[in-house]
Design an enzyme around this catalytic site. Structure first.
Site, PDB file in Angstrom:
ATOM      1  CG  HIS A  56      -1.745   1.225   1.383  1.00  0.00           C
ATOM      2  ND1 HIS A  56      -3.043   1.305   0.946  1.00  0.00           N
ATOM      3  CD2 HIS A  56      -1.466   2.448   1.922  1.00  0.00           C
ATOM      4  CE1 HIS A  56      -3.528   2.511   1.206  1.00  0.00           C
ATOM      5  NE2 HIS A  56      -2.581   3.224   1.796  1.00  0.00           N
ATOM      6  CD  GLU A  57       1.734   3.794   3.667  1.00  0.00           C
ATOM      7  OE1 GLU A  57       2.084   4.847   3.078  1.00  0.00           O
ATOM      8  OE2 GLU A  57       0.672   3.706   4.308  1.00  0.00           O
TER       9      GLU A  57
END
Length: 684
Positions: free
Chosen positions: A471-472
């Site tokens: 995600h990051e």
């Protein structure tokens, strides 16, 4: 201190101008900020002192060039203030908060600058400008209007005072939360109390204790959100209770780190500021310049999802209670039991133990053969670690990122492990952003809070931590790929309720067969994750979505409830727990065994971060995400041509185009909500 002795005053000599952190000392920051403030104000004064009529070239262009030193110094400092906030850095942050706020107001509320931008805006129809230039004029005019540039001098004074006080309070909230989180780390005397944890988790807890001078004991640090990864495996119910109670008590214990008065003052001042700016509430002020457009649109979506999510959570609760009753345990399910018994139900229904997957998720393998491999397959990127380039902390690793043709794209920094000086959660930030005007290339940072095992032990991730890393990194890709002319549009400078979209899309590659087979290999035997386990993982993706959706929606609703108060309501005496209870009952998410993902006193996203009245952004963006995942699957998935389309039409745009217009350019239509409802188990 002379300018020559301060490494912040000039561009860094390091490759790609990564800040020369080894030479930067805390005492360098404030003099550099003060010099940078003065420099930008002089640049603004030069714009407004002109006698010539305002044009794009003599007003917008020099405005975009202004503040170069300030941008460099600020990004350098705030990277450290989040990831390595020593007492010295915290003190600087507190001193700096009102100074930064006052400077931003001096620029954004400058009447002469606003008049010149308004004049250019008024003549847009007859101006010979590119699409990006036109949008730049529109955004500057809209943002200065929203900031209050059109107010009279008395109102501007009031507004500036409110902004400065709010900046101090936000800094105080974050400092209190970090201190209370560290103080509430749970100490265990006997390893038996931690039965169920892996060898790596136990070694991390022992190391935490040793670092605090508690040799022979074990310390479990808290995560930012209400729950804790260890709640799913700890067999000792009292240990689970202690962890949950410590987490939920942050910021409300009546000690020096209590955040209740801090947050209610933040709410009051935000509501008052909204009133000064002509809005009914802070939520109305914020959403007016987001893709949502209004609080009502946000509330409609949250209410639409809350009822079926709560019903799903109640059904899940019944299944968990059945497991407890069948074992003859004789107690009613409580919040600290949910994760533990969820894994038992998962095992019974899907023959799946997610906690046993960690040996297949060794961190380096996940990074190189998972995250980086997916980026290579989609976008043609390559990553080379650069140990010769020092970052801001010894644990932060620097990678050079190159395009398929070998050209330099930017730097990627990964700071994986938790420490007492790092704020909770996970995030991406930029140390530098790409801009043709300034000739800069991007430097992006990902921070996570993975417990660090003892020396010599492998870092084995949970599936949730794998998801967080993907995600990051999606945010990092957005920051790396944005290709714009003007700094105002650089990196992830998009609407808040759009910014989570690219990061959510990047999560789809976690279970993509080619990628999973590459990184999910046993750290000792190199055996791949068994096919039958993969199939059961996919089959169980919608499992526990009632809980997951409910806890998220509850936090989103709390954010909206606080920030939908008008100035009069926010100024009244408010009891924080009572307000929370009333708000959650209003939307039907007041199930005591499904606590909100963040309670108000440790809700950093909205009281010290940039998500005030905007935590709904995750689910709002997920509508686009789910629709995009459907597109990828329909068009061949992990293919270079798909990655190129997503990169050029969405990620490379940065903030230089209306995001929904960019989405329509990519997808050929507006997003449909049905894929999200199906994913979350909310379809009727």
């Amino acid at each position: 201190m002379t300018d020559a002795a301060n490494p912040l005053m000039t561009p860094s000599p390091l490759p790609f101008e990564l800040p020369d952190y080894p030479r930067i000392r805390p005492e360098h920051y404030l003099p550099a900020f003060r010099r940078a403030f003065d420099e930008q104000l002089a640049e603004i004064a030069a714009i407004t002192a002109q006698d010539e009529p305002a044009t794009f070239e003599n007003t917008l262009l020099p405005l975009e060039r202004s503040g170069d030193l300030l941008g460099r110094v600020a990004r350098t400092f705030y990277t450290v203030a989040s990831a390595d906030a020593t007492p010295e850095i915290q003190e600087i942050d507190e001193t700096l908060a009102p100074l930064m706020s006052a400077h931003q107001d001096a620029v954004q509320l400058d009447a002469q600058l606003y008049a010149r931008i308004a004049a250019v805006h008024e003549g847009l129809d007859s101006a010979d400008l590119t699409a990006e230039q036109r949008y730049l004029v529109e955004r500057h005019h809209r943002e200065m209007t929203n900031a209050g540039a059109g107010l009279d001098s008395t109102e501007k004074t009031i507004l500036s005072e409110l902004n400065q006080r709010l900046s101090v309070l936000s800094s105080t909230f974050e400092k209190n939360l970090l201190s209370d989180t560290n103080e509430l780390a749970v100490v265990f005397d006997d390893v038996a109390e931690l039965d169920g944890l892996t060898e790596g988790e136990l070694s991390a807890a022992a190391q935490n204790a040793a670092d605090r001078g508690l040799d022979g004991r074990f310390v479990v640090t808290l995560t930012l959100f209400t729950g804790h990864p260890y709640l799913s495996t700890l067999t000792n119910r009292d240990s689970r209770r202690r962890l949950m109670e410590a987490s939920r008590s942050r910021g409300r214990r009546g000690n020096g780190f209590d955040n209740r008065e801090v947050l209610t003052e933040i709410v009051r001042l935000r509501a008052e500021r909204a009133r000064v700016l002509g809005h009914d509430s802070h939520a109305a002020y914020i959403t007016a310049d987001q893709t949502a457009g209004s609080p009502e649109a946000v509330h409609d979506l949250l209410r639409r999802l809350a009822e079926p999510a709560a019903a799903n959570a109640r059904r899940e609760q019944e299944a968990l209670q059945e497991i407890i009753d069948a074992a003859g345990s004789g107690f009613a399910l409580e919040a600290h039991d949910w994760a533990f018994y969820t894994e038992k139900v998962r095992a019974a229904r899907y023959d799946l133990d997610r906690t046993a997957l960690r040996p297949w998720f060794e961190a380096e393998r996940v990074l190189v053969d998972g995250v980086f491999r997916a980026a290579g397959a989609l976008y043609g990127l390559s990553f080379a670690e650069r140990p010769d380039i020092p970052a801001y902390h010894p644990e932060a690793r620097v990678f050079e990122v190159t395009n398929e043709d070998g050209s330099h794209l930017g730097l990627y920094i990964l700071d994986l492990y938790t420490r007492d000086t790092k704020r909770g959660g996970a995030w991406m930030n930029s140390i530098a952003s790409q801009s043709v005007l300034r000739g800069t290339s991007p430097i992006v940072v990902n921070n996570l809070n993975v417990p660090q095992p003892a020396p010599g032990k492998p870092t084995l991730l949970t599936l949730d931590e794998v998801t967080t890393l993907f995600h990051e990194f999606g945010h990092a890709l957005h920051g790396l790929f944005a290709t714009v002319t003007y700094p105002h549009f650089a990196g992830t400078a998009v609407f808040r309720d759009f910014v989570e979209f690219p990061s959510q899309v990047n999560e789809m590659w976690i279970f993509w067969p080619e990628i999973l087979a590459s990184y999910a290999r046993h750290h000792e035997t190199d055996a791949p994750l068994p096919t039958e386990v993969v199939e059961r993982l996919r089959a169980s993706e919608a499992f526990n979505q009632g809980f997951a959706t409910s806890e998220y929606l509850a936090a989103s609703w709390l954010d909206q409830a606080w920030h939908s108060l008008d100035a009069e309501g926010a100024a009244s005496e408010i009891d924080v727990p009572a307000f929370e209870a009333m708000a959650l009952a209003d939307i039907g998410l007041d199930n005591p065994v499904v606590p909100t993902r963040y309670s108000s006193t440790y809700f950093a996203h909205v009281f010290s971060g940039g998500y005030s009245a905007g935590y709904y952004s995750y689910i709002w963006s997920e509508v686009l995400d789910a629709d995009t995942v459907e597109w990828f699957r329909e068009n061949g998935g992990l293919a270079r041509e798909n990655g190129e389309r997503f990169r050029t039409r969405l990620l490379a745009v940065g903030g230089s185009k209306d995001p929904l217009e960019a989405y329509r350019d990519f997808r050929g239509r507006d997003a449909r909500i049905e894929p999200l409802l199906e994913r979350r188990g909310l379809a009727g």
